[in-house]
Design an enzyme around this catalytic site. Structure first.
Site, PDB file in Angstrom:
ATOM      1  N   GLY A 239       0.748  -1.246   0.000  1.00 27.49           N
ATOM      2  CA  GLY A 239       0.000   0.000   0.000  1.00 27.49           C
ATOM      3  C   GLY A 239       0.774   1.290   0.000  1.00 27.49           C
ATOM      4  O   GLY A 239       0.184   2.360  -0.187  1.00 27.49           O
ATOM      5  N   GLU A 275       3.829  -6.767   1.700  1.00 28.15           N
ATOM      6  CA  GLU A 275       3.382  -7.127   0.353  1.00 28.15           C
ATOM      7  C   GLU A 275       3.350  -5.908  -0.560  1.00 28.15           C
ATOM      8  O   GLU A 275       2.286  -5.528  -1.047  1.00 28.15           O
ATOM      9  CB  GLU A 275       1.961  -7.715   0.426  1.00 28.15           C
ATOM     10  CG  GLU A 275       1.803  -8.923   1.331  1.00 28.15           C
ATOM     11  CD  GLU A 275       0.329  -9.275   1.577  1.00 28.15           C
ATOM     12  OE1 GLU A 275      -0.559  -8.447   1.292  1.00 28.15           O
ATOM     13  OE2 GLU A 275       0.082 -10.384   2.069  1.00 28.15           O
ATOM     14  N   PRO A 276       4.482  -5.267  -0.787  1.00 33.81           N
ATOM     15  CA  PRO A 276       4.454  -4.099  -1.668  1.00 33.81           C
ATOM     16  C   PRO A 276       4.319  -4.506  -3.138  1.00 33.81           C
ATOM     17  O   PRO A 276       4.919  -5.506  -3.563  1.00 33.81           O
ATOM     18  CB  PRO A 276       5.813  -3.436  -1.421  1.00 33.81           C
ATOM     19  CG  PRO A 276       6.711  -4.554  -0.995  1.00 33.81           C
ATOM     20  CD  PRO A 276       5.843  -5.583  -0.311  1.00 33.81           C
ATOM     21  N   GLY A 277       3.513  -3.788  -3.861  1.00 32.57           N
ATOM     22  CA  GLY A 277       3.407  -4.007  -5.302  1.00 32.57           C
ATOM     23  C   GLY A 277       3.817  -2.733  -6.030  1.00 32.57           C
ATOM     24  O   GLY A 277       4.855  -2.659  -6.682  1.00 32.57           O
ATOM     25  N   ARG A 278       2.982  -1.716  -5.833  1.00 34.42           N
ATOM     26  CA  ARG A 278       3.172  -0.454  -6.541  1.00 34.42           C
ATOM     27  C   ARG A 278       4.556   0.155  -6.281  1.00 34.42           C
ATOM     28  O   ARG A 278       5.208   0.632  -7.195  1.00 34.42           O
ATOM     29  CB  ARG A 278       2.088   0.532  -6.081  1.00 34.42           C
ATOM     30  CG  ARG A 278       1.986   1.789  -6.891  1.00 34.42           C
ATOM     31  CD  ARG A 278       0.984   2.757  -6.249  1.00 34.42           C
ATOM     32  NE  ARG A 278      -0.299   2.155  -5.984  1.00 34.42           N
ATOM     33  CZ  ARG A 278      -1.302   2.086  -6.862  1.00 34.42           C
ATOM     34  NH1 ARG A 278      -1.167   2.619  -8.047  1.00 34.42           N
ATOM     35  NH2 ARG A 278      -2.447   1.517  -6.534  1.00 34.42           N
ATOM     36  N   ARG A 314      -5.465   3.213 -15.945  1.00 35.56           N
ATOM     37  CA  ARG A 314      -5.524   3.924 -14.659  1.00 35.56           C
ATOM     38  C   ARG A 314      -6.165   5.308 -14.743  1.00 35.56           C
ATOM     39  O   ARG A 314      -6.988   5.651 -13.889  1.00 35.56           O
ATOM     40  CB  ARG A 314      -4.133   3.998 -14.013  1.00 35.56           C
ATOM     41  CG  ARG A 314      -3.550   2.623 -13.679  1.00 35.56           C
ATOM     42  CD  ARG A 314      -2.289   2.690 -12.833  1.00 35.56           C
ATOM     43  NE  ARG A 314      -2.585   3.217 -11.522  1.00 35.56           N
ATOM     44  CZ  ARG A 314      -2.396   4.457 -11.143  1.00 35.56           C
ATOM     45  NH1 ARG A 314      -1.856   5.339 -11.968  1.00 35.56           N
ATOM     46  NH2 ARG A 314      -2.736   4.854  -9.948  1.00 35.56           N
ATOM     47  N   CYS A 346     -12.939   4.461 -28.820  1.00 39.95           N
ATOM     48  CA  CYS A 346     -14.195   5.183 -29.008  1.00 39.95           C
ATOM     49  C   CYS A 346     -14.943   5.391 -27.701  1.00 39.95           C
ATOM     50  O   CYS A 346     -16.057   4.901 -27.515  1.00 39.95           O
ATOM     51  CB  CYS A 346     -15.065   4.424 -29.990  1.00 39.95           C
ATOM     52  SG  CYS A 346     -14.177   4.095 -31.504  1.00 39.95           S
ATOM     53  N   GLU A 347     -14.300   6.066 -26.750  1.00 43.26           N
ATOM     54  CA  GLU A 347     -14.936   6.450 -25.494  1.00 43.26           C
ATOM     55  C   GLU A 347     -14.284   7.744 -25.046  1.00 43.26           C
ATOM     56  O   GLU A 347     -13.055   7.864 -25.126  1.00 43.26           O
ATOM     57  CB  GLU A 347     -14.668   5.420 -24.384  1.00 43.26           C
ATOM     58  CG  GLU A 347     -15.375   4.117 -24.548  1.00 43.26           C
ATOM     59  CD  GLU A 347     -15.419   3.336 -23.241  1.00 43.26           C
ATOM     60  OE1 GLU A 347     -15.334   3.936 -22.158  1.00 43.26           O
ATOM     61  OE2 GLU A 347     -15.546   2.111 -23.338  1.00 43.26           O
TER      62      GLU A 347
HETATM   63  C1  LIG Z   1      -3.107  -4.975  -3.871  1.00 43.04           C
HETATM   64  C2  LIG Z   1      -2.591  -5.652  -2.685  1.00 43.04           C
HETATM   65  C3  LIG Z   1      -1.270  -5.440  -2.280  1.00 43.04           C
HETATM   66  C4  LIG Z   1      -0.330  -4.497  -2.986  1.00 43.04           C
HETATM   67  O1  LIG Z   1      -0.700  -3.164  -2.856  1.00 43.04           O
HETATM   68  P1  LIG Z   1       0.286  -2.022  -3.395  1.00 43.04           P
HETATM   69  O2  LIG Z   1      -0.465  -0.780  -3.187  1.00 43.04           O
HETATM   70  O3  LIG Z   1       0.536  -2.302  -4.832  1.00 43.04           O
HETATM   71  O4  LIG Z   1       1.529  -2.081  -2.586  1.00 43.04           O
HETATM   72  C5  LIG Z   1      -0.809  -6.137  -1.180  1.00 43.04           C
HETATM   73  N1  LIG Z   1      -1.610  -6.989  -0.495  1.00 43.04           N
HETATM   74  C6  LIG Z   1      -2.892  -7.211  -0.845  1.00 43.04           C
HETATM   75  C7  LIG Z   1      -3.709  -8.163  -0.070  1.00 43.04           C
HETATM   76  C8  LIG Z   1      -3.425  -6.545  -1.944  1.00 43.04           C
HETATM   77  O5  LIG Z   1      -4.698  -6.757  -2.296  1.00 43.04           O
END
Ligand SMILES: *Cc1c(COP(=O)(O)O)cnc(C)c1O
Length: 422
Positions: A239, A275-278, A314, A346-347
């Protein structure tokens, strides 16, 4: 910090000039920097130094196998939210003991897949899911390691579509009910309680919501231990936000986030999972696109690109801002004029930016959407029958196509016409 910089007036990905990639692969195309991905992983790992931890990359942000292989080779685990993602983690060589399975709607087939293939833990989001997992595990003669995702009822102060930690959201079990549910879990023969999980949302730009959520998790840890549960892992979710708009945003740094973790849960002796993604993938990628036309409208001009909302959704979906920069560096102090940057779909929603100040650009010019490495390619579609956008990974002076653009034959070949038509 990333590795997309101007050199001799040309935007590069690490040591590769972007026009070279555009010429070889075509546009639109995603371009990722291996050095940036690596750096972001290491920054997180340093932020948590001194606490036993596992960084599970949330692959829903970017699940290209080459990216996963790179992350896995650095030591990352994976946070997966579907059987498909679980298979990707395995295909990238990530061992089961480093894979965490999240998500509110796991099917029994997905549970069995992960139990048989090996899994670090399931993050369980409801009581019916807990009972289903118990049944599946017992059926296989196994025990499923679990953390229960608690919903701390904390306002993440982010876009409504990506906030997950308020009681009205579909995620997790209300923290007030957690002790009851843990008691229920402890009585199930197919379940082994190993920890607590929390994830309050995405693109957080302040630390205070994390601090409040983690403090509640710390209190719960003590309460559950007093109830006799062996809480040895805390999964704190992902997050942390990134600066999409460089000119005026400065989200918290991983180092300061690490300090919040230390301060709130560091004393509990738990293994920390995040759990970092972004934050890992976002600024490690750009979307490269070419201008098709400059259309003069009434009171506004439109820059029409070959990239569209199906390639990068996005802005249409979350009103997201992406910095847009020309690949040929504009002269410092040169003229800027507002244009609407749009795609060919086309939106009206197919608008990347309104009245964006850009230098003069015309047909054939290349543009880069910054911060497009997370929730970009993974959300792409073939809407308007536009072939799925390809992906390129750069490392130093080398680059490779890590997902090719499908041919029109491949795209059309996925459909079948039943013989009873016509
Ligand atoms: C989406 C998600 C993440 C990653 O969130 P980021 O904002 O990308 O860091 C981690 N854990 C869970 C359970 C998620 O649904």
């Amino acid at each position: 910090m990333d590795h997309f910089n101007y050199r001799n007036g040309i935007l590069h990905a690490e040591d590769v000039p972007l026009p070279e990639i555009a010429a070889e692969v075509g546009t639109p195309v995603y371009v990722y920097s291996a050095a940036t991905l690596t750096r972001h992983y290491e920054v997180f790992s340093e932020a948590l130094a001194g606490m036993p931890h596992l960084i599970c990359f949330a692959m829903k942000a970017n699940s290209n196998l080459a990216v996963l292989k790179l992350m896995g080779s650095l030591g990352a685990g994976m946070d997966v939210v579907s059987g498909g993602e679980y298979r990707r983690a395995k295909a990238a060589g990530v061992p089961g003991e480093r894979i965490v399975f999240s998500g509110v709607g796991k099917t029994r087939e997905e549970m069995a897949l992960a139990l048989e293939g090996g899994i670090r833990q399931f993050n369980v989001e409801s009581e019916p899911e807990l009972l289903a997992l118990d049944e599946v595990a017992r059926g296989l003669g196994l025990r499923a390691p679990i953390a229960i995702r608690v919903n701390p009822d904390v306002d993440a102060k982010t876009h409504a579509k990506i906030a997950t930690g308020k009681s009205e959201n579909k995620f997790g079990i209300p923290i007030a009910r957690a002790r009851d549910v843990y008691a229920e879990a402890a009585a199930l023969k197919g379940i082994e309680v190993v920890g607590i999980d929390v994830h309050i949302g995405s693109q957080l730009t302040e630390l205070e919501p994390f601090e409040r959520a983690f403090s509640k998790v710390a209190e719960l840890t003590l309460a559950l231990r007093a109830d006799g549960h062996d809480i040895r892992r805390l999964d704190l979710g992902g997050g942390l936000g990134i600066p999409y708009r460089r000119a005026n945003t400065a989200p918290p740094l991983p180092f300061d986030y690490g300090e919040v973790v230390r301060r709130t849960v560091g004393h509990l002796g738990c293994e920390i999972e995040i759990e970092p993604g972004r934050l890992i993938a976002g600024n490690a990628g750009i979307l490269l696109s070419r201008v098709l036309y400059l259309k003069k409208g009434e009171g506004r001009d439109f820059l029409i690109l070959d990239g569209a909302m199906n390639d990068l959704v996005r802005p249409a979906m979350y009103e997201a801002w992406h910095d847009i920069v020309p690949v040929i560096e504009p002269a410092a102090g040169g003229p800027l004029a507002p244009v609407d940057v749009v795609g060919p779909v086309c939106e009206t929603g197919d608008t990347f930016a309104r009245a964006r100040d850009l230098p003069p650009l015309g047909p054939g010019d290349l543009l880069a959407f910054r911060s497009a490495g997370a929730y970009g390619a993974v959300m792409a579609s073939e809407y308007n029958s536009r072939p799925l956008v390809p992906e390129v990974l750069v490392s130093g002076d080398q680059f490779a196509v890590v997902r090719a653009r499908p041919s029109f034959e491949e795209m059309l070949g996925r459909d079948t016409i039943p013989e009873w038509i016509g």
